[in-house]
Design a protein around this motif. Structure first.
Motif, PDB file in Angstrom:
ATOM      1  N   MET A   1       0.889  -1.044  -0.156  1.00  0.00           N
ATOM      2  CA  MET A   1       0.036  -0.065   0.137  1.00  0.00           C
ATOM      3  C   MET A   1       0.933   1.348  -0.051  1.00  0.00           C
ATOM      4  N   ALA A   2       0.451   2.180  -0.720  1.00  0.00           N
ATOM      5  CA  ALA A   2       1.460   3.479  -0.931  1.00  0.00           C
ATOM      6  C   ALA A   2       1.007   4.238   0.459  1.00  0.00           C
ATOM      7  N   LYS A   3       2.384   4.988   0.765  1.00  0.00           N
ATOM      8  CA  LYS A   3       2.085   5.743   1.975  1.00  0.00           C
ATOM      9  C   LYS A   3       1.770   7.184   1.490  1.00  0.00           C
ATOM     10  N   SER A   4       0.861   7.615   2.457  1.00  0.00           N
ATOM     11  CA  SER A   4       0.119   8.699   2.222  1.00  0.00           C
ATOM     12  C   SER A   4       1.049   9.922   2.428  1.00  0.00           C
ATOM     13  N   ARG A   5       0.744  11.057   1.813  1.00  0.00           N
ATOM     14  CA  ARG A   5       1.732  12.101   2.258  1.00  0.00           C
ATOM     15  C   ARG A   5       0.996  12.958   3.345  1.00  0.00           C
ATOM     16  N   PHE A   6      -0.001  12.655   3.660  1.00  0.00           N
ATOM     17  CA  PHE A   6      -0.643  13.377   4.810  1.00  0.00           C
ATOM     18  C   PHE A   6      -0.679  12.245   6.079  1.00  0.00           C
ATOM     19  N   ASN A   7      -0.130  12.809   7.279  1.00  0.00           N
ATOM     20  CA  ASN A   7      -0.096  12.016   8.359  1.00  0.00           C
ATOM     21  C   ASN A   7      -1.438  11.261   8.793  1.00  0.00           C
ATOM     22  N   GLU A   8      -1.764   9.961   8.684  1.00  0.00           N
ATOM     23  CA  GLU A   8      -2.990   9.421   8.952  1.00  0.00           C
ATOM     24  C   GLU A   8      -2.954   8.898  10.618  1.00  0.00           C
ATOM     25  N   GLY A   9      -1.726   9.094  11.143  1.00  0.00           N
ATOM     26  CA  GLY A   9      -1.548   8.495  12.476  1.00  0.00           C
ATOM     27  C   GLY A   9      -2.493   9.127  13.579  1.00  0.00           C
ATOM     28  N   PRO A  10      -1.553   9.265  14.796  1.00  0.00           N
ATOM     29  CA  PRO A  10      -2.383   9.817  15.677  1.00  0.00           C
ATOM     30  C   PRO A  10      -2.477  11.382  15.840  1.00  0.00           C
ATOM     31  N   GLY A  11      -1.544  11.864  14.933  1.00  0.00           N
ATOM     32  CA  GLY A  11      -1.789  13.517  14.921  1.00  0.00           C
ATOM     33  C   GLY A  11      -0.328  13.911  14.331  1.00  0.00           C
ATOM     34  N   PRO A  12      -0.484  15.254  14.016  1.00  0.00           N
ATOM     35  CA  PRO A  12       0.820  15.642  13.678  1.00  0.00           C
ATOM     36  C   PRO A  12       1.951  16.050  14.541  1.00  0.00           C
ATOM     37  N   SER A  13       3.345  15.900  13.931  1.00  0.00           N
ATOM     38  CA  SER A  13       4.503  15.866  14.975  1.00  0.00           C
ATOM     39  C   SER A  13       4.461  17.170  15.604  1.00  0.00           C
ATOM     40  N   GLN A  14       5.296  17.375  16.626  1.00  0.00           N
ATOM     41  CA  GLN A  14       5.737  18.543  17.312  1.00  0.00           C
ATOM     42  C   GLN A  14       6.325  19.590  16.309  1.00  0.00           C
ATOM     43  N   ARG A  15       7.252  19.040  15.497  1.00  0.00           N
ATOM     44  CA  ARG A  15       8.006  19.800  14.417  1.00  0.00           C
ATOM     45  C   ARG A  15       6.753  20.347  13.324  1.00  0.00           C
ATOM     46  N   GLN A  16       5.663  19.477  12.987  1.00  0.00           N
ATOM     47  CA  GLN A  16       4.615  20.130  11.920  1.00  0.00           C
ATOM     48  C   GLN A  16       3.944  21.082  12.584  1.00  0.00           C
ATOM     49  N   LEU A  17       3.455  20.963  13.827  1.00  0.00           N
ATOM     50  CA  LEU A  17       2.802  22.070  14.568  1.00  0.00           C
ATOM     51  C   LEU A  17       3.729  23.350  14.514  1.00  0.00           C
ATOM     52  N   ARG A  18       4.894  23.198  14.960  1.00  0.00           N
ATOM     53  CA  ARG A  18       5.632  24.422  15.192  1.00  0.00           C
ATOM     54  C   ARG A  18       5.895  24.844  13.815  1.00  0.00           C
ATOM     55  N   VAL A  19       6.272  24.473  12.791  1.00  0.00           N
ATOM     56  CA  VAL A  19       6.504  24.952  11.284  1.00  0.00           C
ATOM     57  C   VAL A  19       5.099  25.589  11.012  1.00  0.00           C
ATOM     58  N   SER A  20       4.004  24.748  11.014  1.00  0.00           N
ATOM     59  CA  SER A  20       2.716  25.268  10.579  1.00  0.00           C
ATOM     60  C   SER A  20       2.107  26.578  11.448  1.00  0.00           C
ATOM     61  N   GLU A  21       2.756  26.866  12.714  1.00  0.00           N
ATOM     62  CA  GLU A  21       2.268  28.082  13.403  1.00  0.00           C
ATOM     63  C   GLU A  21       3.331  29.273  12.943  1.00  0.00           C
ATOM     64  N   LEU A  22       4.282  28.785  12.659  1.00  0.00           N
ATOM     65  CA  LEU A  22       5.557  29.864  12.006  1.00  0.00           C
ATOM     66  C   LEU A  22       4.900  30.397  10.814  1.00  0.00           C
ATOM     67  N   ILE A  23       4.615  29.614   9.958  1.00  0.00           N
ATOM     68  CA  ILE A  23       4.008  29.727   8.760  1.00  0.00           C
ATOM     69  C   ILE A  23       2.795  30.566   8.725  1.00  0.00           C
ATOM     70  N   ARG A  24       1.639  30.547   9.660  1.00  0.00           N
ATOM     71  CA  ARG A  24       0.592  30.983  10.107  1.00  0.00           C
ATOM     72  C   ARG A  24       0.803  32.373  10.320  1.00  0.00           C
ATOM     73  N   ARG A  25       1.789  32.711  11.409  1.00  0.00           N
ATOM     74  CA  ARG A  25       2.005  33.919  11.709  1.00  0.00           C
ATOM     75  C   ARG A  25       2.672  34.854  10.736  1.00  0.00           C
ATOM     76  N   ARG A  26       3.535  33.995   9.927  1.00  0.00           N
ATOM     77  CA  ARG A  26       4.203  34.978   9.076  1.00  0.00           C
ATOM     78  C   ARG A  26       3.516  35.121   7.871  1.00  0.00           C
TER      79      ARG A  26
END
Length: 132
Positions: A1-26
């Motif tokens: 089965m092909a691996k999805s680009r989107f995280n289908e696990g328990p949730g986003p990693s701390q790094r994803q959350l941190r980068v997402s918030e940086l991008i949102r603010r900028r």
């Protein structure tokens, strides 16, 4: 089965959350300061509610909403039309190895909140809640 680009696990990693918030603010700063050379985009007041990044941080989806919720499609068209310039301006303010590809979608959080409030205000639901 092909691996999805989107995280289908328990949730986003701390790094994803941190980068997402940086991008949102900028991105919020860029849109508020009018750093994009498009008069149609600069005359709009756009709220950036959330940004979600893929696990590899190569794609960031920004959930946006124009002030008052009016002219949603016009705002999305303007953002998508200026996507490359927005990405370039964002990359200057972020200290990331690669600037993510920015995608835009309408933030429907407020619509869902309104629908939830409407449901709780319904007489049948209120009666069921009061009986407990």
């Amino acid at each position: 089965m092909a691996k999805s680009r989107f995280n289908e696990g328990p949730g986003p990693s701390q790094r994803q959350l941190r980068v997402s918030e940086l991008i949102r603010r900028r991105l919020s700063d860029v849109l508020n300061q009018g750093d994009i050379h498009d008069p149609d985009l600069n005359r709009m007041s756009i709220t950036v509610g959330e940004v979600r990044c893929t696990p590899d941080l190569k794609i960031a989806t920004a959930y946006v909403l124009p002030l008052g919720g009016q002219n949603r499609e016009e705002a999305l068209d303007a953002l998508r039309r200026n996507r490359s310039e927005i990405r370039r301006v964002l990359s200057k303010g972020l200290q990331l190895k690669f600037a993510p590809d920015i995608r835009f979608a309408i933030d429907e959080t407020y619509d869902r909140l309104d629908e939830t409030r409407r449901m709780f205000a319904d007489d049948n639901v209120r009666r069921d809640l009061d009986s407990d």
